[in-house]
Design an enzyme around this catalytic site. Structure first.
Site, PDB file in Angstrom:
ATOM      1  N   CYS A  77       1.533   5.460   4.368  1.00 49.10           N
ATOM      2  CA  CYS A  77       2.594   4.664   3.754  1.00 49.10           C
ATOM      3  C   CYS A  77       3.697   5.529   3.159  1.00 49.10           C
ATOM      4  O   CYS A  77       4.880   5.166   3.205  1.00 49.10           O
ATOM      5  CB  CYS A  77       2.022   3.722   2.694  1.00 49.10           C
ATOM      6  SG  CYS A  77       1.041   4.523   1.402  1.00 49.10           S
ATOM      7  N   HIS A 122      -0.505   3.224  -2.979  1.00 47.80           N
ATOM      8  CA  HIS A 122       0.335   2.570  -1.985  1.00 47.80           C
ATOM      9  C   HIS A 122       1.784   2.922  -2.297  1.00 47.80           C
ATOM     10  O   HIS A 122       2.102   3.315  -3.438  1.00 47.80           O
ATOM     11  CB  HIS A 122       0.126   1.052  -1.998  1.00 47.80           C
ATOM     12  CG  HIS A 122       0.797   0.350  -0.860  1.00 47.80           C
ATOM     13  ND1 HIS A 122       0.673   0.773   0.448  1.00 47.80           N
ATOM     14  CD2 HIS A 122       1.624  -0.752  -0.827  1.00 47.80           C
ATOM     15  CE1 HIS A 122       1.362  -0.035   1.233  1.00 47.80           C
ATOM     16  NE2 HIS A 122       1.963  -0.953   0.495  1.00 47.80           N
ATOM     17  N   ASP A 148       7.856  -3.662   2.387  1.00 47.70           N
ATOM     18  CA  ASP A 148       6.479  -3.164   2.443  1.00 47.70           C
ATOM     19  C   ASP A 148       5.977  -3.381   3.867  1.00 47.70           C
ATOM     20  O   ASP A 148       5.686  -4.499   4.285  1.00 47.70           O
ATOM     21  CB  ASP A 148       5.608  -3.920   1.436  1.00 47.70           C
ATOM     22  CG  ASP A 148       4.159  -3.415   1.424  1.00 47.70           C
ATOM     23  OD1 ASP A 148       3.811  -2.556   2.262  1.00 47.70           O
ATOM     24  OD2 ASP A 148       3.375  -3.901   0.581  1.00 47.70           O
TER      25      ASP A 148
END
Length: 215
Positions: free
Chosen positions: A37, A91, A107
């Protein structure tokens, strides 16, 4: 058209003397590799710096973690239950803060629309810390996108097993390194407010930072 889509469409209007549009109209065109991520978001920053560099100062990178590396997030594509809950060690998301009242969240791991308005994303993804044990409280390190592009580095060591094999296949492009560092990912995941880049917020302060309510 959903309410979120209608609101996003309304951004394509004259405001403050310029056209405001979602930065990445098509999610499928964004660089994405599962379990990387931080690099996915770095690529979003890079894309903005090339296509619409004048908007880069409005963009932020947010690392979400805590000292226990246990942060529950809902509506994640990797979640297996109906509410799509995942407990990540960390994250990373991308924010486009258009003005004091309008902020979009990008996202690439979320089931929510791409992008989603900040308040909706927070409500559905983080919910509240009040019903969670302290080990699961979320903290947020917010870093300017321009700074992140200049200083972030990762040689992907965290994705290798002791024998050198990959836990998850890496992105096809070279590892992100700078002249000053080959790996500083832990500085971003660390939620010690006195060290590291940017600013660290708890959930309440994070929401207040990007979501202003008219009084």
């Amino acid at each position: 058209m959903s309410v979120n889509q209608m609101h996003l469409a309304n951004l394509d209007t004259k405001k403050n003397g310029k056209n405001l549009k979602p930065l990445f109209p098509k999610q499928a065109e964004c660089s994405y590799v599962s379990c990387y991520c931080e690099e996915n978001v770095w690529k979003l920053c890079q894309d903005v710096s090339v296509r619409v560099p004048e908007e880069l100062d409005r963009c932020f990178v947010v690392f979400i973690s805590n000292p226990c590396r246990t942060v529950p997030l809902w509506k994640q594509r990797a979640g297996r239950e109906e509410d799509r809950l995942v407990i990540w060690d960390y994250h990373v998301i991308f924010l486009y803060s258009i003005d004091s009242k309008t902020c979009l969240v990008y996202d690439l791991d979320s089931e929510l629309p791409f992008p989603t308005f900040f308040h909706k994303y927070v409500t559905e993804t983080f919910r509240t810390d009040q019903v969670l044990k302290s080990d699961f409280h979320r903290f947020f390190r917010v870093v300017g996108a321009k700074s992140f592009l200049q200083h972030f580095s990762s040689d992907r060591r965290h994705m290798k097993r002791p024998d050198g094999s990959w836990i998850k296949p890496p992105p096809p492009y070279p590892a992100i390194c700078t002249s000053a560092s080959t790996h500083n990912l832990d500085e971003y995941i660390n939620m010690d407010a006195d060290t590291g880049p940017g600013q660290v917020f708890n959930l309440t302060d994070f929401v207040q930072r990007f979501y202003k309510i008219d009084k």
